[in-house]
Design a protein around this motif. Structure first.
Motif, PDB file in Angstrom:
ATOM      1  N   UNK A 222      34.854 -35.273 -33.617  1.00 57.08           N
ATOM      2  CA  UNK A 222      34.157 -35.073 -32.359  1.00 57.08           C
ATOM      3  C   UNK A 222      32.813 -35.782 -32.368  1.00 57.08           C
ATOM      4  N   UNK A 223      32.110 -35.678 -33.517  1.00 56.24           N
ATOM      5  CA  UNK A 223      30.792 -36.325 -33.594  1.00 56.24           C
ATOM      6  C   UNK A 223      30.939 -37.840 -33.534  1.00 56.24           C
ATOM      7  N   UNK A 224      31.968 -38.359 -34.225  1.00 60.34           N
ATOM      8  CA  UNK A 224      32.189 -39.809 -34.178  1.00 60.34           C
ATOM      9  C   UNK A 224      32.512 -40.236 -32.754  1.00 60.34           C
ATOM     10  N   UNK A 225      33.255 -39.376 -32.030  1.00 53.84           N
ATOM     11  CA  UNK A 225      33.569 -39.704 -30.637  1.00 53.84           C
ATOM     12  C   UNK A 225      32.299 -39.761 -29.802  1.00 53.84           C
ATOM     13  N   UNK A 226      31.381 -38.806 -30.049  1.00 52.98           N
ATOM     14  CA  UNK A 226      30.116 -38.809 -29.295  1.00 52.98           C
ATOM     15  C   UNK A 226      29.325 -40.073 -29.609  1.00 52.98           C
ATOM     16  N   UNK A 227      29.278 -40.432 -30.927  1.00 55.13           N
ATOM     17  CA  UNK A 227      28.571 -41.656 -31.311  1.00 55.13           C
ATOM     18  C   UNK A 227      29.169 -42.872 -30.615  1.00 55.13           C
ATOM     19  N   UNK A 228      30.497 -42.970 -30.662  1.00 56.56           N
ATOM     20  CA  UNK A 228      31.143 -44.137 -30.053  1.00 56.56           C
ATOM     21  C   UNK A 228      30.932 -44.185 -28.553  1.00 56.56           C
ATOM     22  N   UNK A 229      31.018 -43.008 -27.908  1.00 58.10           N
ATOM     23  CA  UNK A 229      30.846 -42.956 -26.460  1.00 58.10           C
ATOM     24  C   UNK A 229      29.434 -43.394 -26.085  1.00 58.10           C
ATOM     25  N   UNK A 230      28.417 -42.860 -26.829  1.00 61.31           N
ATOM     26  CA  UNK A 230      27.037 -43.240 -26.522  1.00 61.31           C
ATOM     27  C   UNK A 230      26.844 -44.739 -26.699  1.00 61.31           C
ATOM     28  N   UNK A 231      27.402 -45.278 -27.808  1.00 65.37           N
ATOM     29  CA  UNK A 231      27.225 -46.708 -28.066  1.00 65.37           C
ATOM     30  C   UNK A 231      27.871 -47.535 -26.956  1.00 65.37           C
ATOM     31  N   UNK A 232      29.107 -47.164 -26.597  1.00 68.69           N
ATOM     32  CA  UNK A 232      29.805 -47.947 -25.574  1.00 68.69           C
ATOM     33  C   UNK A 232      29.096 -47.858 -24.235  1.00 68.69           C
ATOM     34  N   UNK A 233      28.647 -46.625 -23.876  1.00 71.67           N
ATOM     35  CA  UNK A 233      27.989 -46.459 -22.584  1.00 71.67           C
ATOM     36  C   UNK A 233      26.718 -47.286 -22.527  1.00 71.67           C
ATOM     37  N   UNK A 234      25.930 -47.282 -23.628  1.00 69.47           N
ATOM     38  CA  UNK A 234      24.680 -48.039 -23.513  1.00 69.47           C
ATOM     39  C   UNK A 234      24.934 -49.534 -23.667  1.00 69.47           C
ATOM     40  N   UNK A 235      26.051 -49.921 -24.300  1.00 65.00           N
ATOM     41  CA  UNK A 235      26.371 -51.358 -24.350  1.00 65.00           C
ATOM     42  C   UNK A 235      26.828 -51.865 -22.996  1.00 65.00           C
ATOM     43  N   UNK A 236      27.650 -51.045 -22.305  1.00 64.30           N
ATOM     44  CA  UNK A 236      28.287 -51.549 -21.086  1.00 64.30           C
ATOM     45  C   UNK A 236      27.513 -51.215 -19.827  1.00 64.30           C
ATOM     46  N   UNK A 237      26.842 -50.059 -19.843  1.00 59.14           N
ATOM     47  CA  UNK A 237      26.175 -49.619 -18.622  1.00 59.14           C
ATOM     48  C   UNK A 237      24.854 -50.343 -18.422  1.00 59.14           C
ATOM     49  N   UNK A 238      24.566 -50.721 -17.198  1.00 60.39           N
ATOM     50  CA  UNK A 238      23.257 -51.221 -16.742  1.00 60.39           C
ATOM     51  C   UNK A 238      22.638 -52.240 -17.701  1.00 60.39           C
ATOM     52  N   UNK A 239      23.429 -53.228 -18.089  1.00 61.44           N
ATOM     53  CA  UNK A 239      22.855 -54.295 -18.911  1.00 61.44           C
ATOM     54  C   UNK A 239      22.812 -53.980 -20.382  1.00 61.44           C
ATOM     55  N   UNK A 240      22.529 -52.718 -20.694  1.00 60.05           N
ATOM     56  CA  UNK A 240      22.599 -52.225 -22.055  1.00 60.05           C
ATOM     57  C   UNK A 240      21.819 -53.024 -23.073  1.00 60.05           C
ATOM     58  N   UNK A 241      22.487 -53.351 -24.186  1.00 59.42           N
ATOM     59  CA  UNK A 241      21.838 -53.997 -25.319  1.00 59.42           C
ATOM     60  C   UNK A 241      21.255 -55.338 -24.924  1.00 59.42           C
ATOM     61  N   UNK A 242      21.934 -56.011 -24.020  1.00 61.26           N
ATOM     62  CA  UNK A 242      21.499 -57.338 -23.608  1.00 61.26           C
ATOM     63  C   UNK A 242      20.067 -57.306 -23.072  1.00 61.26           C
ATOM     64  N   UNK A 243      19.791 -56.352 -22.191  1.00 60.84           N
ATOM     65  CA  UNK A 243      18.449 -56.265 -21.606  1.00 60.84           C
ATOM     66  C   UNK A 243      17.412 -56.015 -22.699  1.00 60.84           C
ATOM     67  N   UNK A 244      17.747 -55.156 -23.665  1.00 62.10           N
ATOM     68  CA  UNK A 244      16.806 -54.869 -24.747  1.00 62.10           C
ATOM     69  C   UNK A 244      16.461 -56.118 -25.528  1.00 62.10           C
ATOM     70  N   UNK A 245      17.491 -56.910 -25.853  1.00 58.94           N
ATOM     71  CA  UNK A 245      17.247 -58.133 -26.631  1.00 58.94           C
ATOM     72  C   UNK A 245      16.444 -59.134 -25.813  1.00 58.94           C
ATOM     73  N   UNK A 246      16.748 -59.233 -24.508  1.00 64.06           N
ATOM     74  CA  UNK A 246      15.992 -60.156 -23.662  1.00 64.06           C
ATOM     75  C   UNK A 246      14.538 -59.728 -23.577  1.00 64.06           C
ATOM     76  N   UNK A 247      14.315 -58.410 -23.479  1.00 63.89           N
ATOM     77  CA  UNK A 247      12.939 -57.917 -23.446  1.00 63.89           C
ATOM     78  C   UNK A 247      12.223 -58.276 -24.744  1.00 63.89           C
TER      79      UNK A 247
END
Lengths: 263, 223
Positions: free
Chosen positions: B4-29
């Motif tokens: 369950x915890x691994x699922x939460x980790x994966x879900x959080x990672x995927x959501x912040x990678x895919x949602x609203x620019x995610x990791x890309x915006x951070x790297x650009x900043x």
């Protein structure tokens, strides 16, 4: 109706007359108000007498330093303020424990009221320190370990005040602020240590150290009197701020009650 | 429970990678911060190489803090936070799992980008490796400390700036030891290892303190 519930705001809905009476009858804070009301004039009198004696000793009795001349007198304000900046944070940390562990309503009020007073004394320590630094070091500010730690402490006070102001519900704000205060209390030694890593100009501690104080008794006594007087002043201001905060919350409750009865 | 915890980790990672620019915006900043600095202090490569590790660290610090305010707010908005409460999982571990997932999606890209950005600042290969290693060791601490701020402000929709103001003082030790370990390979009289070990210790301490404080904050926000 417990005191804890009474201090918090009625959540929703209309209040009946008997309910309203229970809200006005704030058992614990009421006792605090009457007790502190009786106690406060004496606290103020002691603080003012202490300040008068301390300032007289500091400005007229204590000798000028053989190296620093008259500017050493800034110390009698600066050092007690710096002590009180730490003292204030410790009081807030204890009050935060009271909030989280015992849900004591007065602890919320204390933590909230002490924050601005502590921030003011921290600011005083920074201000007097930089005024003292200009003639001694030739500059108002040095990025030295102790100055920097006090500046970070000041930032933490300001962050806490910002958090208090950001939340409307006092009970919820109290728990958030209490958690942050305790995290800060855990972190302060780490921050102090990390800032000491770049160890620079500031002289090492000269009063509290092994082997007794290195400061001369003719200067130590005025300093101790000033420290006591400023501590009393700190307490008097905090008690007054707590009374104001209790009254402010009561007015809020009464306003909501009036709105509830009218609607 | 691990699943369950691994699922939460994966879900959080995927959501912040895919949602609203995610990791890309951070790297650009991160890139934008590094690019802005030479405009402020001039294009002197010697100077930039000397303060380069500090610039990279400050850029990474800002980029980490900026993405943090939504860490728990999205979960509160879509009801996941209530499910975490009802799931019976220890809330402390949920906070840790979320912080790990968030770091994987936002912290790790910064670490990977750091060597490339370091070239822009003319940092030599050895210090560049040192900066990257310190960022790898230190950015988890930044995310964890930031998670405390994010959980404190979850109850009200004024995250953003307030999270940064609350969290910045607590990140100073991480910055001090990260930069002094990285700079030690360029100038320092201080060797690399002691500050680096302290940096690792800070990350471990944050991994203990942040879940406890974050879970307490989340619980109080649900009352």
């Amino acid at each position: 109706m417990t005191a804890a519930a009474a201090l918090q705001l009625p959540k929703t809905g209309r209040l009946t007359k008997s309910n309203a009476m229970a809200f006005v009858d704030l058992a614990n804070p009421t006792r605090y108000l009457s007790l502190s009301g009786r106690f406060l004039p004496f606290l103020w009198a002691a603080a003012l007498v202490g300040l008068a004696i301390g300032l007289y000793l500091a400005f007229f009795v204590a000798p000028a330093d053989y190296q620093q001349g008259e500017t050493v007198r800034i110390m009698y304000i600066h050092v007690p303020s710096a002590w009180l900046s730490m003292f204030g944070y410790s009081l807030m940390a204890i009050a935060s424990l009271g909030t989280l562990v015992w849900r004591h309503p007065l602890a919320d009020v204390a933590a909230k009221s002490i924050a601005p007073v502590g921030a003011a004394f921290t600011f005083l320590a920074l201000l007097t320190g930089s005024l003292w630094g200009k003639p001694m070091w030739g500059t108002y500010w040095v990025w030295d370990a102790r100055l920097t730690s006090v500046l970070i402490l000041f930032l933490m006070y300001l962050g806490l005040i910002a958090l208090w102001r950001a939340v409307d519900d006092p009970g919820r704000a109290a728990r958030a602020a209490a958690i942050l205060t305790l995290v800060g209390a855990v972190n302060l030694p780490i921050i102090k240590f990390s800032v000491d890593w770049w160890n620079t100009l500031h002289q090492p501690a000269s009063v509290f150290r092994l082997g007794g104080p290195t400061i001369d008794p003719s200067m130590l006594w005025p300093l101790l009197v000033m420290a006591l007087a400023m501590t009393l002043l700190f307490l008097a201001l905090s008690v007054m701020a707590m009374r104001n905060e209790i009254l402010r919350r009561r007015i809020r409750t009464l306003q909501r009650m009036a709105a509830g009865l009218a609607g | 429970m691990i699943g369950a915890l691994a699922a939460i980790t994966g879900r959080t990672a995927l959501l912040s990678l895919r949602g609203s620019g995610g990791a890309f915006v951070g790297v650009v900043f991160f890139l934008a911060v590094v690019v802005v600095v030479p405009f402020g202090i001039g294009p002197d490569l010697n100077l930039l190489a000397r303060i380069g590790p500090a610039i990279l660290w400050i850029g990474a610090l800002f980029a980490t803090l900026l993405g943090l305010d939504r860490l728990f707010q999205d979960d509160r908005d879509d009801g996941s936070l209530d499910l975490f409460f009802l799931s019976g999982l220890p809330l402390e571990l949920v906070v840790l799992a979320k912080a790990v997932g968030h770091w994987l999606a936002t912290g790790l890209p910064l670490v990977i980008a750091a060597p490339v950005l370091g070239l822009l600042l003319g940092i030599a290969p050895l210090p560049l490796g040192a900066v990257t290693l310190t960022l790898l060791a230190g950015t988890p601490a930044l995310t964890l400390i930031g998670a405390i701020g994010a959980s404190l402000t979850v109850a009200f929709n004024r995250g953003g700036l307030l999270v940064a103001v609350l969290v910045l003082p607590f990140t100073i030790p991480v910055l001090v030891f990260g930069v002094s370990a990285a700079s030690a390979t360029i100038v320092g009289p201080v060797p690399f290892l002691p500050p680096f070990l302290i940096l690792l210790a800070l990350t471990l301490v944050s991994a203990v303190v942040a879940p406890i404080a974050g879970a307490a904050a989340l619980r109080s926000s649900m009352e």
